[in-house]
Design an enzyme around this catalytic site. Structure first.
Site, PDB file in Angstrom:
ATOM      1  N   HIS A 125      38.857   0.072  21.689  1.00 54.35           N
ATOM      2  CA  HIS A 125      37.741   1.015  21.837  1.00 54.35           C
ATOM      3  C   HIS A 125      36.565   0.558  20.965  1.00 54.35           C
ATOM      4  CE1 HIS A 125      40.646   3.718  23.705  1.00 54.35           C
ATOM      5  NE2 HIS A 125      39.692   4.606  23.938  1.00 54.35           N
ATOM      6  N   ASP A 177      34.923  46.649  46.400  1.00 53.88           N
ATOM      7  CA  ASP A 177      35.992  46.045  47.191  1.00 53.88           C
ATOM      8  C   ASP A 177      35.476  45.502  48.523  1.00 53.88           C
ATOM      9  OD1 ASP A 177      38.056  46.322  45.431  1.00 53.88           O
ATOM     10  OD2 ASP A 177      38.868  48.146  46.330  1.00 53.88           O
ATOM     11  N   GLU A 225      40.974  45.141  35.236  1.00 51.51           N
ATOM     12  CA  GLU A 225      40.439  44.476  36.429  1.00 51.51           C
ATOM     13  C   GLU A 225      39.146  45.167  36.880  1.00 51.51           C
ATOM     14  OE1 GLU A 225      41.937  43.466  41.003  1.00 51.51           O
ATOM     15  OE2 GLU A 225      42.926  45.017  39.825  1.00 51.51           O
ATOM     16  N   HIS A 226      39.221  46.470  37.105  1.00 47.04           N
ATOM     17  CA  HIS A 226      38.056  47.277  37.498  1.00 47.04           C
ATOM     18  C   HIS A 226      37.760  48.285  36.394  1.00 47.04           C
ATOM     19  CE1 HIS A 226      40.259  46.340  41.335  1.00 47.04           C
ATOM     20  NE2 HIS A 226      39.058  45.879  41.648  1.00 47.04           N
ATOM     21  N   HIS A 233      47.354  51.259  46.239  1.00 49.31           N
ATOM     22  CA  HIS A 233      47.730  49.884  46.573  1.00 49.31           C
ATOM     23  C   HIS A 233      49.246  49.713  46.561  1.00 49.31           C
ATOM     24  CE1 HIS A 233      44.104  47.553  47.152  1.00 49.31           C
ATOM     25  NE2 HIS A 233      43.530  48.154  46.130  1.00 49.31           N
ATOM     26  N   GLN A 255      42.959  52.941  43.481  1.00 46.29           N
ATOM     27  CA  GLN A 255      43.780  51.804  43.077  1.00 46.29           C
ATOM     28  C   GLN A 255      45.264  52.155  43.117  1.00 46.29           C
ATOM     29  OE1 GLN A 255      42.283  48.739  42.765  1.00 46.29           O
ATOM     30  NE2 GLN A 255      40.724  50.128  43.556  1.00 46.29           N
TER      31      GLN A 255
END
Length: 435
Positions: free
Chosen positions: A426, A367, A333-334, A268, A265
């Site tokens: 109503h 992934d 996230e992971h 990235h 990661q």
């Protein structure tokens, strides 16, 4: 030079250091916000002409008209046929697994249902697919065929009839693997445009590009800002932050494996975050040593180093239970449970985009080809958000068919509540149906 900080939950300053580590602001640069707003307004007003102009300016692609920026189905199939067999087989194998997972997801959570109560009133839910979606695929230095599969396949499985893909092609370079992935995933139309202008074209529609109902897919700061601006005109999946991985390890996994998972990661970008939690201090030292030894082998070592120094950490915890508590506060996230008994710890984990269980389950498999979607909530939004799925390409309508007998019961209830709110029309609408 220190590659990555090391913290201990037993330290007096842990809370302060931990909060500093977690900090990341989703605020976009003010200059980007202004420029994006200008681009969106221009595309909304001038349509194709503005898209052509921005594509020439930012991607250096000169096109006489929008037709020159659309890739035909024949070209997609040609790209699929032309790539090496090993790549074609890998794409098709990954797509098969991703499709199978989302088809099961459809069965579990994506079907209409209804029932009749004791007085014959029908109540239920009608699930229908969106008519048209746009998927954004990043271009430029990196190619992301996996993003094509992960965005287009669940849309296809959901029943979306028109999937429009946009992908920038700087200097006119079209990545064959991305085009092949579009063919495998069942994308209907592909335009070689990107940036805020592509988001605007999808959100507002032009003479050539039809307006979509929802836009999904990752992009740079301009794309993220544009998606935020057009939300409400169309749906969006999420505003994604930097990629994240958190590993909870009991010390039984080879240190090299964990080190490389953290790198996966960090490579990235410089803002990505990699954190390891473990109650085993000796194992943390071993992972650090592996990182120092393995990092020089990576082509993106400079990016990894900057990511680890800026936002990475090895954290010594008092126990695996405490590691799970810290993970829940981060909502990564992971999340990898790199342990001999991952099923023992999984019930303690409430917040994560995806949970990877066991030493052999590297995040990178998720992934590309495990099956579940790799578009995941970041920046702690896993506390309230979910991975991209079939449900993101569907909408739900409530079904209500009140019987004559049911109207006698429900009408009285509605009348009382409506009068209590001061909404006499109503109340009267309900009362007129009473015998």
């Amino acid at each position: 030079m220190t590659l990555i900080r090391q913290l201990s939950t037993a330290a007096a300053d842990f809370t302060t250091e931990f909060e500093r580590l977690r900090h990341w602001s989703a605020e976009t640069d003010a200059a980007i916000e202004v420029r994006v707003a200008e681009i969106l307004a221009d595309v909304q007003q001038r349509g194709d002409a503005a898209v052509l102009e921005y594509t020439a300016r930012f991607d250096r692609v000169q096109a006489a008209d929008m037709a020159a920026l659309e890739i035909t189905q024949a070209e997609l199939q040609a790209a699929l046929a032309a790539i090496p067999a090993v790549q074609r087989d890998a794409l098709q194998a990954a797509a098969k697994r991703v499709r199978a997972y989302h088809e099961l997801q459809l069965e579990a959570s994506g079907r209409s249902w209804s029932y009749r109560d004791e007085d014959g009133t029908l109540l239920g839910q009608k699930v229908t697919p969106l008519d048209r979606v746009g998927i954004y695929v990043p271009g430029g230095k990196a190619a992301y065929p996996s993003s094509v599969l992960m965005n287009a396949i669940p849309a296809h499985v959901a029943g979306v009839q028109d999937i429009i893909m946009v992908v920038p092609t700087p200097d006119g370079v079209r990545n064959p693997l991305v085009l092949a992935a579009a063919a495998v995933a069942g994308v209907h139309r592909v335009f070689t445009i990107g940036g805020a202008q592509a988001v605007a074209a999808l959100a507002y529609g032009t003479a050539t590009i039809p307006r979509v109902d929802k836009i999904t897919g990752p992009g740079n700061a301009y794309v993220a800002s544009a998606k935020k601006h057009v939300f409400g005109q169309v749906g969006i999946d999420m505003i994604a932050g930097p990629s994240e991985i958190l590993v909870i390890a009991d010390g039984t996994t080879p240190p090299d494996w964990v080190a490389m998972d953290l790198f996966s990661q960090a490579e990235h970008d410089e803002l990505a975050q990699s954190i390891l939690l473990s109650p085993d201090a000796t194992f943390l030292d071993a992972v650090r040593a592996s990182m120092e030894r393995l990092l020089p082998e990576l082509p993106r070592a400079d990016i990894v180093r900057a990511s680890l120094k800026g936002r990475g950490a090895l954290i010594h915890t008092r126990s695996m239970e405490e590691a799970c508590e810290i993970s829940n506060s981060i909502a990564p996230e992971h999340l990898e449970i790199s342990a001999a008994e991952p099923a023992r710890w999984e019930p303690l984990l409430r917040h994560a985009g995806a949970i990877f269980m066991g030493a052999y389950t590297s995040e990178s498999l998720g992934d590309y080809c495990a099956g579940p979607n790799h578009v995941l909530p970041t920046a702690s939004t896993a506390r309230f958000s979910s991975p991209l799925g079939v449900y993101d390409f569907q909408k739900r309508s409530s079904l209500i068919e009140v019987s004559e007998q049911g109207a006698q019961v429900l009408g009285g209830i509605a009348s009382v509540l409506a009068h209590g709110e001061g909404l006499q029309a109503h109340a009267r609408a309900a009362e007129l149906r009473l015998k």
